[in-house]
Design a protein around this motif. Sequence first.
Motif, PDB file in Angstrom:
ATOM      1  N   LYS A 166     -66.905  26.667  26.944  1.00  0.00           N
ATOM      2  CA  LYS A 166     -66.336  25.469  26.108  1.00  0.00           C
ATOM      3  C   LYS A 166     -64.745  25.973  26.291  1.00  0.00           C
ATOM      4  CE  LYS A 166     -69.981  23.510  24.798  1.00  0.00           C
ATOM      5  NZ  LYS A 166     -70.800  22.480  25.735  1.00  0.00           N
ATOM      6  N   LEU A 167     -64.117  24.925  26.951  1.00  0.00           N
ATOM      7  CA  LEU A 167     -62.736  25.223  26.843  1.00  0.00           C
ATOM      8  C   LEU A 167     -62.112  25.156  25.518  1.00  0.00           C
ATOM      9  CD1 LEU A 167     -60.168  25.217  28.570  1.00  0.00           C
ATOM     10  CD2 LEU A 167     -59.967  22.979  28.674  1.00  0.00           C
ATOM     11  N   GLN A 168     -61.245  25.998  25.188  1.00  0.00           N
ATOM     12  CA  GLN A 168     -60.817  26.257  23.711  1.00  0.00           C
ATOM     13  C   GLN A 168     -59.514  25.913  23.987  1.00  0.00           C
ATOM     14  OE1 GLN A 168     -62.816  27.559  20.919  1.00  0.00           O
ATOM     15  NE2 GLN A 168     -64.158  26.723  22.340  1.00  0.00           N
ATOM     16  N   ARG A 169     -58.573  26.458  24.680  1.00  0.00           N
ATOM     17  CA  ARG A 169     -56.934  26.063  24.967  1.00  0.00           C
ATOM     18  C   ARG A 169     -56.382  26.075  26.310  1.00  0.00           C
ATOM     19  NH1 ARG A 169     -53.337  29.756  21.145  1.00  0.00           N
ATOM     20  NH2 ARG A 169     -53.701  31.359  22.892  1.00  0.00           N
ATOM     21  N   ARG A 170     -55.663  25.161  26.587  1.00  0.00           N
ATOM     22  CA  ARG A 170     -55.320  25.118  27.979  1.00  0.00           C
ATOM     23  C   ARG A 170     -53.686  24.688  27.787  1.00  0.00           C
ATOM     24  NH1 ARG A 170     -57.276  22.698  33.264  1.00  0.00           N
ATOM     25  NH2 ARG A 170     -55.373  22.201  34.202  1.00  0.00           N
ATOM     26  N   PHE A 171     -52.871  25.504  28.642  1.00  0.00           N
ATOM     27  CA  PHE A 171     -51.504  25.269  28.773  1.00  0.00           C
ATOM     28  C   PHE A 171     -51.284  24.941  30.360  1.00  0.00           C
ATOM     29  CE2 PHE A 171     -52.364  28.175  25.419  1.00  0.00           C
ATOM     30  CZ  PHE A 171     -51.801  27.646  24.303  1.00  0.00           C
ATOM     31  N   ASN A 172     -50.571  23.930  30.426  1.00  0.00           N
ATOM     32  CA  ASN A 172     -49.943  23.622  31.818  1.00  0.00           C
ATOM     33  C   ASN A 172     -48.643  23.901  32.085  1.00  0.00           C
ATOM     34  OD1 ASN A 172     -52.655  22.499  32.488  1.00  0.00           O
ATOM     35  ND2 ASN A 172     -52.122  20.470  31.588  1.00  0.00           N
ATOM     36  N   ARG A 173     -48.335  24.122  33.325  1.00  0.00           N
ATOM     37  CA  ARG A 173     -47.008  24.034  33.887  1.00  0.00           C
ATOM     38  C   ARG A 173     -46.178  22.948  33.785  1.00  0.00           C
ATOM     39  NH1 ARG A 173     -49.874  27.700  37.105  1.00  0.00           N
ATOM     40  NH2 ARG A 173     -49.138  29.894  36.961  1.00  0.00           N
ATOM     41  N   PRO A 174     -45.067  22.669  33.786  1.00  0.00           N
ATOM     42  CA  PRO A 174     -44.036  21.422  33.999  1.00  0.00           C
ATOM     43  C   PRO A 174     -44.795  20.542  35.051  1.00  0.00           C
ATOM     44  CG  PRO A 174     -42.783  22.949  33.574  1.00  0.00           C
ATOM     45  CD  PRO A 174     -44.174  23.792  34.102  1.00  0.00           C
ATOM     46  N   ASP A 175     -45.563  20.882  36.233  1.00  0.00           N
ATOM     47  CA  ASP A 175     -46.120  20.054  37.283  1.00  0.00           C
ATOM     48  C   ASP A 175     -47.252  19.570  37.004  1.00  0.00           C
ATOM     49  OD1 ASP A 175     -47.674  22.129  37.840  1.00  0.00           O
ATOM     50  OD2 ASP A 175     -46.846  22.275  39.816  1.00  0.00           O
ATOM     51  N   GLY A 176     -48.065  20.014  35.786  1.00  0.00           N
ATOM     52  CA  GLY A 176     -49.461  19.672  35.550  1.00  0.00           C
ATOM     53  C   GLY A 176     -50.459  20.643  36.007  1.00  0.00           C
ATOM     54  N   SER A 177     -50.150  21.623  36.495  1.00  0.00           N
ATOM     55  CA  SER A 177     -50.914  22.612  36.983  1.00  0.00           C
ATOM     56  C   SER A 177     -51.206  23.772  35.904  1.00  0.00           C
ATOM     57  CB  SER A 177     -50.562  23.244  38.207  1.00  0.00           C
ATOM     58  OG  SER A 177     -49.353  24.170  38.031  1.00  0.00           O
ATOM     59  N   LEU A 178     -52.719  24.330  36.114  1.00  0.00           N
ATOM     60  CA  LEU A 178     -53.056  25.099  35.146  1.00  0.00           C
ATOM     61  C   LEU A 178     -52.262  26.369  34.816  1.00  0.00           C
ATOM     62  CD1 LEU A 178     -55.082  26.113  32.871  1.00  0.00           C
ATOM     63  CD2 LEU A 178     -56.360  27.156  34.849  1.00  0.00           C
ATOM     64  N   MET A 179     -51.792  26.767  33.906  1.00  0.00           N
ATOM     65  CA  MET A 179     -50.809  28.016  33.671  1.00  0.00           C
ATOM     66  C   MET A 179     -52.034  28.979  33.210  1.00  0.00           C
ATOM     67  SD  MET A 179     -47.354  28.836  31.652  1.00  0.00           S
ATOM     68  CE  MET A 179     -47.668  28.228  30.171  1.00  0.00           C
ATOM     69  N   HIS A 180     -52.444  28.542  32.029  1.00  0.00           N
ATOM     70  CA  HIS A 180     -53.122  29.560  31.219  1.00  0.00           C
ATOM     71  C   HIS A 180     -54.536  28.671  30.458  1.00  0.00           C
ATOM     72  CE1 HIS A 180     -54.474  32.771  28.479  1.00  0.00           C
ATOM     73  NE2 HIS A 180     -54.507  31.945  27.619  1.00  0.00           N
ATOM     74  N   ALA A 181     -55.759  29.224  30.620  1.00  0.00           N
ATOM     75  CA  ALA A 181     -56.705  28.424  29.626  1.00  0.00           C
ATOM     76  C   ALA A 181     -57.628  29.533  29.185  1.00  0.00           C
ATOM     77  CB  ALA A 181     -57.556  27.411  30.556  1.00  0.00           C
ATOM     78  N   GLU A 182     -58.433  29.342  28.018  1.00  0.00           N
ATOM     79  CA  GLU A 182     -59.343  29.931  27.382  1.00  0.00           C
ATOM     80  C   GLU A 182     -60.388  29.446  27.093  1.00  0.00           C
ATOM     81  OE1 GLU A 182     -57.264  31.463  23.442  1.00  0.00           O
ATOM     82  OE2 GLU A 182     -55.660  32.358  24.601  1.00  0.00           O
ATOM     83  N   VAL A 183     -61.680  29.940  27.686  1.00  0.00           N
ATOM     84  CA  VAL A 183     -62.932  29.424  27.782  1.00  0.00           C
ATOM     85  C   VAL A 183     -63.791  30.309  26.905  1.00  0.00           C
ATOM     86  CG1 VAL A 183     -64.918  28.329  29.232  1.00  0.00           C
ATOM     87  CG2 VAL A 183     -62.515  28.375  29.792  1.00  0.00           C
ATOM     88  N   ARG A 184     -64.606  29.708  25.971  1.00  0.00           N
ATOM     89  CA  ARG A 184     -65.680  30.538  25.263  1.00  0.00           C
ATOM     90  C   ARG A 184     -66.911  30.442  25.564  1.00  0.00           C
ATOM     91  NH1 ARG A 184     -65.979  32.769  20.350  1.00  0.00           N
ATOM     92  NH2 ARG A 184     -63.945  31.914  19.629  1.00  0.00           N
ATOM     93  N   ILE A 185     -67.464  31.719  25.826  1.00  0.00           N
ATOM     94  CA  ILE A 185     -68.866  31.647  26.249  1.00  0.00           C
ATOM     95  C   ILE A 185     -69.497  32.636  25.280  1.00  0.00           C
ATOM     96  CG2 ILE A 185     -70.407  32.728  28.037  1.00  0.00           C
ATOM     97  CD1 ILE A 185     -68.090  32.852  30.101  1.00  0.00           C
ATOM     98  N   ASP A 186     -70.283  31.728  24.418  1.00  0.00           N
ATOM     99  CA  ASP A 186     -70.943  32.581  23.464  1.00  0.00           C
ATOM    100  C   ASP A 186     -70.040  32.930  22.225  1.00  0.00           C
ATOM    101  OD1 ASP A 186     -73.459  33.362  21.831  1.00  0.00           O
ATOM    102  OD2 ASP A 186     -73.574  35.065  22.773  1.00  0.00           O
TER     103      ASP A 186
END
Length: 115
Positions: free
Chosen positions: A24-44
């Motif tokens: 389950k995606l918990q947090r997502r931070f994109n770069r100014p161009d909309g591409s993924l910079m950082h994400a955190e996904v919960r597994i259990d």
Amino acid sequence: MSPYLICADGDEMITFVEQVFGGKLQRRFNRPDGSLMHAEVRIDDSILMIGGGATSAQQVAPHIHVYVPDACEVFDRAVAAGATIVQEPQRKRDDDDLRGGVQDASGTTWWIASQ
């Protein structure tokens, strides 16, 4: 401790983790161009951190070992999600765990096991 994967295509990794491990995606931070910079996904009860795309960090081919209730079921979901088989689930003589391995599109090898 949380593993951190640097992936050429972070969105693809997020989708893989959601499909295979019920992440389950918990947090997502994109770069100014909309591409993924950082994400955190919960597994259990764990968080998997994912960095994507253009970064000065070099992508490496990590191996991640995950215990799940049913290794064969998760292994089959990984293959259905496009992973390449590294090792079919099996038990070794000196290890009671049932363990199989797959490699996802980003090159991460996932060792999926049940005790």
